[in-house]
Scaffold this motif. Structure first.
Motif, PDB file in Angstrom:
ATOM      1  N   LYS A  25       8.368   4.090   8.812  1.00  0.00           N
ATOM      2  CA  LYS A  25       8.595   5.046   9.888  1.00  0.00           C
ATOM      3  C   LYS A  25       8.337   6.456   9.379  1.00  0.00           C
ATOM      4  O   LYS A  25       8.364   6.634   8.154  1.00  0.00           O
ATOM      5  N   PRO A  26       8.156   7.461  10.197  1.00  0.00           N
ATOM      6  CA  PRO A  26       7.882   7.356  11.623  1.00  0.00           C
ATOM      7  C   PRO A  26       6.526   6.689  11.822  1.00  0.00           C
ATOM      8  O   PRO A  26       5.595   6.969  11.056  1.00  0.00           O
ATOM      9  N   CYS A  52      -1.477  -1.276  -4.161  1.00  0.00           N
ATOM     10  CA  CYS A  52      -2.501  -0.237  -4.023  1.00  0.00           C
ATOM     11  C   CYS A  52      -1.828   1.127  -3.996  1.00  0.00           C
ATOM     12  O   CYS A  52      -0.834   1.323  -3.283  1.00  0.00           O
ATOM     13  N   ILE A  80       0.880  -1.186   0.000  1.00  0.00           N
ATOM     14  CA  ILE A  80       0.000   0.000   0.000  1.00  0.00           C
ATOM     15  C   ILE A  80       0.911   1.229   0.000  1.00  0.00           C
ATOM     16  O   ILE A  80       1.635   1.459   0.977  1.00  0.00           O
ATOM     17  N   GLY A  81       0.904   1.987  -1.091  1.00  0.00           N
ATOM     18  CA  GLY A  81       1.820   3.131  -1.220  1.00  0.00           C
ATOM     19  C   GLY A  81       3.076   2.655  -1.927  1.00  0.00           C
ATOM     20  O   GLY A  81       3.980   2.119  -1.292  1.00  0.00           O
ATOM     21  N   ASP A 129       3.526   9.797   5.942  1.00  0.00           N
ATOM     22  CA  ASP A 129       3.372   9.619   7.394  1.00  0.00           C
ATOM     23  C   ASP A 129       1.914   9.759   7.857  1.00  0.00           C
ATOM     24  O   ASP A 129       1.484   9.060   8.777  1.00  0.00           O
ATOM     25  N   PHE A 184      -7.172   1.153  -0.108  1.00  0.00           N
ATOM     26  CA  PHE A 184      -6.512   0.117   0.699  1.00  0.00           C
ATOM     27  C   PHE A 184      -7.508  -0.775   1.432  1.00  0.00           C
ATOM     28  O   PHE A 184      -7.202  -1.912   1.787  1.00  0.00           O
ATOM     29  N   TRP A 221      -0.625   8.807   6.564  1.00  0.00           N
ATOM     30  CA  TRP A 221      -1.427   7.662   6.130  1.00  0.00           C
ATOM     31  C   TRP A 221      -0.852   6.338   6.630  1.00  0.00           C
ATOM     32  O   TRP A 221      -0.935   5.333   5.940  1.00  0.00           O
ATOM     33  N   HIS A 222      -0.195   6.350   7.804  1.00  0.00           N
ATOM     34  CA  HIS A 222       0.283   5.086   8.377  1.00  0.00           C
ATOM     35  C   HIS A 222      -0.743   4.490   9.343  1.00  0.00           C
ATOM     36  O   HIS A 222      -1.001   3.289   9.325  1.00  0.00           O
ATOM     37  N   GLN A 236       9.900   4.347  -1.061  1.00  0.00           N
ATOM     38  CA  GLN A 236      10.327   3.368  -0.055  1.00  0.00           C
ATOM     39  C   GLN A 236       9.443   2.132  -0.049  1.00  0.00           C
ATOM     40  O   GLN A 236       9.925   1.026   0.146  1.00  0.00           O
ATOM     41  N   PHE A 280       6.192  15.744   0.405  1.00  0.00           N
ATOM     42  CA  PHE A 280       5.182  15.928   1.465  1.00  0.00           C
ATOM     43  C   PHE A 280       5.865  16.075   2.823  1.00  0.00           C
ATOM     44  O   PHE A 280       5.347  16.693   3.736  1.00  0.00           O
ATOM     45  N   ARG A 281       7.064  15.476   2.970  1.00  0.00           N
ATOM     46  CA  ARG A 281       7.709  15.425   4.290  1.00  0.00           C
ATOM     47  C   ARG A 281       8.135  16.798   4.800  1.00  0.00           C
ATOM     48  O   ARG A 281       8.460  16.947   5.959  1.00  0.00           O
ATOM     49  N   VAL A 316      -2.995   5.559  -4.682  1.00  0.00           N
ATOM     50  CA  VAL A 316      -4.014   6.520  -5.111  1.00  0.00           C
ATOM     51  C   VAL A 316      -3.561   7.251  -6.376  1.00  0.00           C
ATOM     52  O   VAL A 316      -4.309   8.047  -6.921  1.00  0.00           O
ATOM     53  N   TRP A 322      15.267  -0.045   9.521  1.00  0.00           N
ATOM     54  CA  TRP A 322      15.981  -1.281   9.210  1.00  0.00           C
ATOM     55  C   TRP A 322      17.367  -1.371   9.834  1.00  0.00           C
ATOM     56  O   TRP A 322      17.977  -2.438   9.863  1.00  0.00           O
ATOM     57  N   THR A 372       3.019   4.431   2.523  1.00  0.00           N
ATOM     58  CA  THR A 372       2.336   5.706   2.292  1.00  0.00           C
ATOM     59  C   THR A 372       3.036   6.816   3.086  1.00  0.00           C
ATOM     60  O   THR A 372       3.829   6.538   3.997  1.00  0.00           O
TER      61      THR A 372
END
Ligand code: NAD
Length: 439
Positions: free
Chosen positions: A134-135, A67, A42-43, A113, A95, A115-116, A47, A234-235, A69, A162, A111
């Motif tokens: 993460k986060p 999945c 999903i996403g 952050d 999702f 959307w976690h 990453q 977005f971050r 969007v 990781w 996804t």
């Protein structure tokens, strides 16, 4: 995954382990060693896809669904999976439909952050195990709820830090825990994102074809499409993430605390700003320092954008433990120790330890560990508690930064002490129809 299927996979894994010790069991007609694990992504853009590629290197892992969007990303990544495996997964834009698929054992959440939390908790409810980027949560409240859901649904959750599966990081911690450096009073963690340029302000524009932008925004405020706030960047916006502090911070600060084996700060202060690019489009600071005081040692977080820095032998990211007898430095490349020589705390006979290089296989070991844990139901190397505590910790740094003052954490009550303003920033408002899941 249903409980029956979980039990079956666990039994198969137990038998597999026994077979490797007593191969004759194989002849007694027991279940084979290689139960297949079916994952969904999903996403799928950056990453998330790197994670999936790593999972697909493992024997008996298959990807049944993807999945996103953004249809453009989805089609492109699905074609890459088809090339890699010979089979095109089923494609979804919502999702929730993925979670209805009975054959899926685990989902990978790649996804942004914001959307976690919702997909992770819905996945746990649906009986799927989760590899979550993460986060862990977008707020402290989300992190707490995700921990609760993991326990309630007995979900195996691996968080995408990781380095927790990367042997040289663990060796460095072993060295620290043996007390080799003497007393440590100062720990530094940093990320100098030298490659990053400023982001020019651009006007809003029509949503690109194939993108469900309302779903991308999800629980966050509605607004017209702006490419700066979309994939990857977005971050740099508070509505979706927490800048470098919540991005690189969770990786490095996790090891700062793991190395010190202490997790509850007494107070946090932070300062910085848009010192490099005051007029660009980013909201989060391009320069930030945060000090976490633990009472008898301190952790300093330090980040900049657009500079690599030359500290600690030109390492643009890392963690340094500054002890009485020497300083241990660890980053993704390896770890080493530099002895104190002329200070009052220098220890006779204590010498430098040359660089102990890493293998560069951290992500592959991390995904493999998750698959093992799906089978054994053991805790993964970066379980939900680890992911939650460090996401909370970096959010604390950002809350101190946004308030522009020192904040005090009450470890017993798990909230800021007598501080309505800071406590308000541990939560977010959810845009209907989305709401914080009930666990
Ligand atoms: N562990 C690591 O080393 C590491 C490295 C980079 C990023 N990350 C984390 O991975 C996450 C994703 O970062 P990225 O750089 O890959 O972001 P990205 O923007 O490149 O990719 C995110 C993808 O998610 C999709 N998406 C958004 N909302 C969705 C929804 N509701 N349903 C399905 N798809 C949706 C987007 O369309 C996009 O394709 C972030 O949380 C980030 O912190 C981890």
């Amino acid at each position: 995954m249903t409980n029956d299927r979980r039990t079956f996979i666990k039994q198969s894994a137990t038998v597999a382990a026994a077979v490797s010790v007593f191969p004759s069991i194989m002849n007694a007609g027991c279940i084979g060693a290689n139960e297949r694990i079916t994952v969904a992504l999903i996403g799928c853009n950056n990453q998330g896809f790197s994670n999936l590629q790593s999972f697909l290197k493992l024997p008996n892992v298959v990807c049944a669904a993807m999945c996103d969007v953004d249809r453009n990303v989805l089609e492109k990544r699905a074609a890459e999976v088809e090339k890699l495996t010979g089979k095109k997964p089923q494609l979804f834009s919502d999702f929730r439909k993925v979670l209805e698929q009975k054959d899926i054992d685990a989902v990978i959440i790649g996804t942004p952050d914001h959307w976690h939390c919702i997909p992770m908790i819905y996945a746990a409810e649906a009986g799927k195990d989760v590899y979550c980027e993460k986060p862990l949560g977008y707020t402290i409240e989300e992190c707490n709820l995700m921990v609760k859901a993991t326990h309630r649904y007995k979900t195996v959750v691996q968080v995408g830090q990781w380095q927790r599966s990367d042997p040289h990081w663990l060796d460095a911690v072993k060295y620290l825990h043996a007390g080799n450096l003497g007393r440590i009073r100062s720990v530094r963690a940093w990320s100098y994102v030298g490659w990053k340029r400023s982001i020019p302000v651009v006007p809003d524009e029509p949503t690109p074809n194939g993108v469900d932008y309302d779903m991308w925004l999800g629980p966050r405020p509605s607004r017209p499409f702006n490419k700066n706030r979309f994939h990857a960047s977005f971050r740099w916006y508070w509505d979706y993430a927490g800048g470098v502090m919540a991005d690189w911070g969770v990786h490095m600060l996790d090891y700062a605390l793991f190395g010190m084996n202490q997790y509850v700060p007494k107070s946090i202060s932070s300062s910085g700003g848009k010192y490099a690019f005051p007029a660009d489009a980013m909201e989060t600071p391009d320069t930030q320092m945060a000090i976490y005081d633990f009472g008898d040692f301190g952790v300093l977080w330090d980040h900049t954008i657009g500079i690599n820095g030359v500290q600690f032998k030109r390492r643009p990211h890392g963690v340094a433990f500054i002890g009485e007898y020497g300083t241990l430095i660890v980053d993704r490349g390896g770890w080493e120790v530099m002895a104190e020589t002329t200070s009052t705390s220098a220890k006779e006979g204590f010498v430098d330890l040359p660089i102990q290089k890493g293998t560069g296989k951290g992500l592959d070991l991390h995904t493999a560990n998750f698959i093992d844990c799906i089978k054994t139901r053991n805790k993964p190397n970066c379980d939900i508690e680890i992911g939650a505590h460090i996401a909370r910790f970096s959010h604390m740094g950002n809350i101190a930064y946004r308030l522009g003052r020192k904040i005090v954490w009450d470890g017993d009550k798990q909230e800021f002490l007598n501080d309505l303003e800071a406590n308000a920033l541990t939560k977010a408002e959810y845009r209907a129809p989305w709401s914080l899941p009930k666990v």
